[in-house]
Design an enzyme around this catalytic site. Structure first.
Site, PDB file in Angstrom:
ATOM      1  N   HIS A 153       0.824  -1.105   0.087  1.00 41.11           N
ATOM      2  CA  HIS A 153       0.030   0.015  -0.032  1.00 41.11           C
ATOM      3  C   HIS A 153       0.845   1.306   0.094  1.00 41.11           C
ATOM      4  O   HIS A 153       0.812   2.097   0.799  1.00 41.11           O
ATOM      5  CB  HIS A 153      -0.809  -0.043   1.417  1.00 41.11           C
ATOM      6  CG  HIS A 153      -0.383  -0.213   2.446  1.00 41.11           C
ATOM      7  ND1 HIS A 153      -1.098  -0.769   3.444  1.00 41.11           N
ATOM      8  CD2 HIS A 153       0.840   0.353   2.979  1.00 41.11           C
ATOM      9  CE1 HIS A 153      -0.322  -0.531   4.802  1.00 41.11           C
ATOM     10  NE2 HIS A 153       0.729   0.112   4.219  1.00 41.11           N
ATOM     11  N   HIS A 200      -1.034   5.103   9.628  1.00 39.02           N
ATOM     12  CA  HIS A 200       0.628   5.636   9.503  1.00 39.02           C
ATOM     13  C   HIS A 200       0.401   6.925  10.176  1.00 39.02           C
ATOM     14  O   HIS A 200       0.595   8.129   9.620  1.00 39.02           O
ATOM     15  CB  HIS A 200       0.900   5.880   8.261  1.00 39.02           C
ATOM     16  CG  HIS A 200       0.944   4.581   7.264  1.00 39.02           C
ATOM     17  ND1 HIS A 200      -0.389   4.044   6.827  1.00 39.02           N
ATOM     18  CD2 HIS A 200       1.951   3.765   6.954  1.00 39.02           C
ATOM     19  CE1 HIS A 200       0.096   2.866   6.335  1.00 39.02           C
ATOM     20  NE2 HIS A 200       1.268   2.656   6.275  1.00 39.02           N
TER      21      HIS A 200
END
Length: 435
Positions: A153, A200
Site C-alpha cells: 500500500h 500511519h
C-alpha cells in the site's frame, strides 16, 4: 450458525452490545456533548432546538423530551451516557432508576435500603431459554468469503495515480502488474471488502495505540496526511456485518477496539485504487481493520493467522447472503529509517509469497526478529497478510484455494511491491465452526 445472544432474554434488561451501540450512536454522542457547561446551558435554554441539531430519530428525541429512560434505552441509549443527560436535568441515579421501574424515588430508595430487588422472579424463564436453543441448525443462507487479495500500500503509488503519472516509464511496470487484478475484481465484485491495513500516524497518534481496530461505523472520510486528502472517495462501511464480526471475534477472545468515526489513510485507499481504479464511488462496502505495526509490541504472525481463522468463522456465521473478500495489505520488504533505509530483500520477499501459498501455518511462526532483520523495520507490515490468509477455507481442510495472480516488482519509491490474489473454494456449503 447465528451467534448466541441469550442475554437478550434476561427480563427487564437491555444489554448494550454492538447492535445497540450502532442504533444509539448519535443519541449517546448527544449525551456526551453535555459534558461542558456551555452545552448544558444551551440545551436547557431550548431542548428541542438543541436536539434538532443532532441526527436523531424522532423516537429518540421523543424519549428525551418525555423523560422516558426505558424508551431511550430501547432506542440504543446506554445508562452511563444517559446519566450525563440526567445530571443536566438535575436527576440523581436513584431518581433515574426509579423512573424506569415505575417506582417513586422514595420507594426505590426504600427498596435498596431493604436489600435491593431480588433476583427471584427476574431470571430467564427456562422454557424461553430452551426454546431459543432448540434449533441450532446453520442458516439456510450465510455470508461467504470468496477470495483474498494481498498487496502493498505504497503512498507514492497513490500519488502517481492522483497526478496521472501511471504511464511514465518508472511507474508503468508497477501498474501493469495490476491490470489483470482490475479485470478480476470487475468479474468477481464483492458486496463487502474486509480490508486489513495499518494506520500511519493519521487516525491514531501517541495518545491512543490500539492493537486491533475494527471500524463499525457507516462512513469513513479520506485522511489528510499532510499533503491534503487524496482525491478519492471516502468509504461506506457495513455496520451490521461489522457489529456481527465484533461480537464473534471478541467472543473468540480477540480484544478489539471498536471505532465508529475515523479517517482512513493511504494504507486503505491505495489498495482500493489499485484494484478498482479511478472511480467516483467505491463499488462495494468496506470494513476497515487496523493493526498496530508501528509501535512494539506488535501482534505476532501466529496471532494474526489465528485471527484470520476466527474471522472466517465470524463471517460465515452471518445469516445473510453476502459475498466477502478479505484483503491483507502492507509490505513488502522496506525500511524507511536509519542507516539501513532503502533495504530491499527480493529473495526473502519471494520466499514469503511462496510460503504464503504453500505453507501459511509455518509462515505464521516466523518471529518478529526475522521480519525486521530480513525485510526491514517496516517489513513487519507483512504480518497483516496472515489475517487474510488465515481466513481461507483450505486452512482447516474444508476447501481449496486457487492462485489467480502473482506479481512482484522493485521499486515503488522506497518499497518492494508484492501482490497476490487467491480465490477461495470451500467444499461444504455450511459455515465454519469453532473446534
Amino acid at each position: 450458525m447465528s451467534l448466541d445472544k441469550s442475554y437478550k432474554l434476561v427480563p427487564g434488561t437491555t444489554v448494550f452490545d454492538a447492535e445497540q451501540s450502532a442504533k444509539g450512536y448519535h443519541l449517546n454522542q448527544f449525551c456526551m456533548s453535555l459534558m461542558t457547561a456551555e452545552n448544558r446551558h444551551s440545551y436547557l435554554a431550548d431542548e428541542r432546538a438543541y436536539l434538532d441539531a443532532w441526527p436523531l430519530r424522532e423516537e429518540q428525541r421523543r424519549a428525551l423530551l418525555d423523560r422516558d429512560l426505558n424508551a431511550a434505552i430501547r432506542e440504543g441509549g446506554n445508562i452511563y451516557f444517559l446519566a450525563k443527560w440526567g445530571a443536566t436535568l438535575g436527576l440523581s441515579f436513584q431518581q433515574m432508576a426509579g423512573s424506569m421501574t415505575g417506582m417513586t424515588e422514595q420507594d426505590y430508595r426504600d427498596m435498596m435500603v431493604a436489600g435491593g430487588r431480588s433476583v427471584a422472579g427476574n431470571r430467564i424463564d427456562h422454557a424461553v431459554l430452551e426454546a431459543a436453543h432448540a434449533d441450532r441448525t446453520p442458516p439456510a443462507e450465510h455470508a461467504v468469503i470468496t477470495g483474498a487479495v494481498f498487496t502493498s500500500h505504497v503512498p507514492a503509488i497513490g500519488a502517481a495515480m492522483d497526478h496521472h503519472k501511471t504511464d511514465e516509464p518508472y511507474w508503468r511496470p508497477v501498474f501493469g502488474g495490476y491490470e489483470y487484478s482490475r479485470r478480476w475484481e470487475r468479474e468477481n465484485l464483492p458486496d463487502v471488502v474486509f480490508l486489513v491495513y495499518n494506520d500511519h500516524a493519521t487516525a491514531f497518534d501517541q495518545a491512543v495505540i490500539p492493537t486491533f481496530v475494527l471500524g463499525t461505523g457507516p462512513v469513513y472520510p479520506t485522511a489528510d496526511e499532510g499533503y491534503g486528502p487524496r482525491p478519492v472517495p471516502g468509504i461506506e462501511g457495513h455496520p451490521d456485518l461489522a457489529a456481527h464480526i465484533a461480537h464473534s471475534l471478541i467472543r473468540d477472545d480477540f480484544d478489539l477496539t471498536l471505532v465508529n468515526e475515523m479517517s482512513v489513510d493511504h494504507g486503505l485507499t491505495v489498495p482500493l485504487s489499485l484494484m478498482f481504479g479511478d472511480v467516483e464511488a467505491w463499488p462495494c462496502k468496506v470494513i476497515p481493520f487496523h493493526v498496530n505495526v508501528v509501535q512494539y509490541p506488535v501482534p505476532s504472525g501466529a496471532r494474526c493467522f489465528r485471527l484470520g481463522q476466527a474471522l472466517r468463522r465470524a463471517i460465515e456465521s452471518y445469516d445473510r447472503p453476502l459475498n466477502v473478500q478479505v484483503w491483507g495489505t502492507g509490505g513488502m520488504s522496506h525500511q524507511l529509517q536509519g542507516p539501513r533505509a532503502g533495504l530491499i530483500n527480493r529473495a526473502w520477499d519471494n520466499a514469503f509469497l511462496d510460503r504464503l501459498v504453500e505453507d501459511p501455518t509455518g509462515l505464521a511462526r516466523v518471529p518478529h526478529l526475522e521480519y525486521v532483520e530480513e525485510a526491514g523495520s517496516e517489513g513487519i507490515e507483512l504480518v497483516m497478510w496472515l489475517i487474510a490468509r488465515g481466513a481461507m477455507s483450505d486452512i482447516d481442510g474444508s476447501g481449496e484455494i486457487e492462485v489467480k495472480h502473482r506479481f512482484y516488482h522493485v521499486p515503488a519509491s522506497n518499497t518492494a511491491v508484492g501482490h497476490l490474489i487467491l480465490e477461495n473454494h470451500p467444499r461444504a456449503a455450511v459455515p465454519a465452526v469453532k473446534e
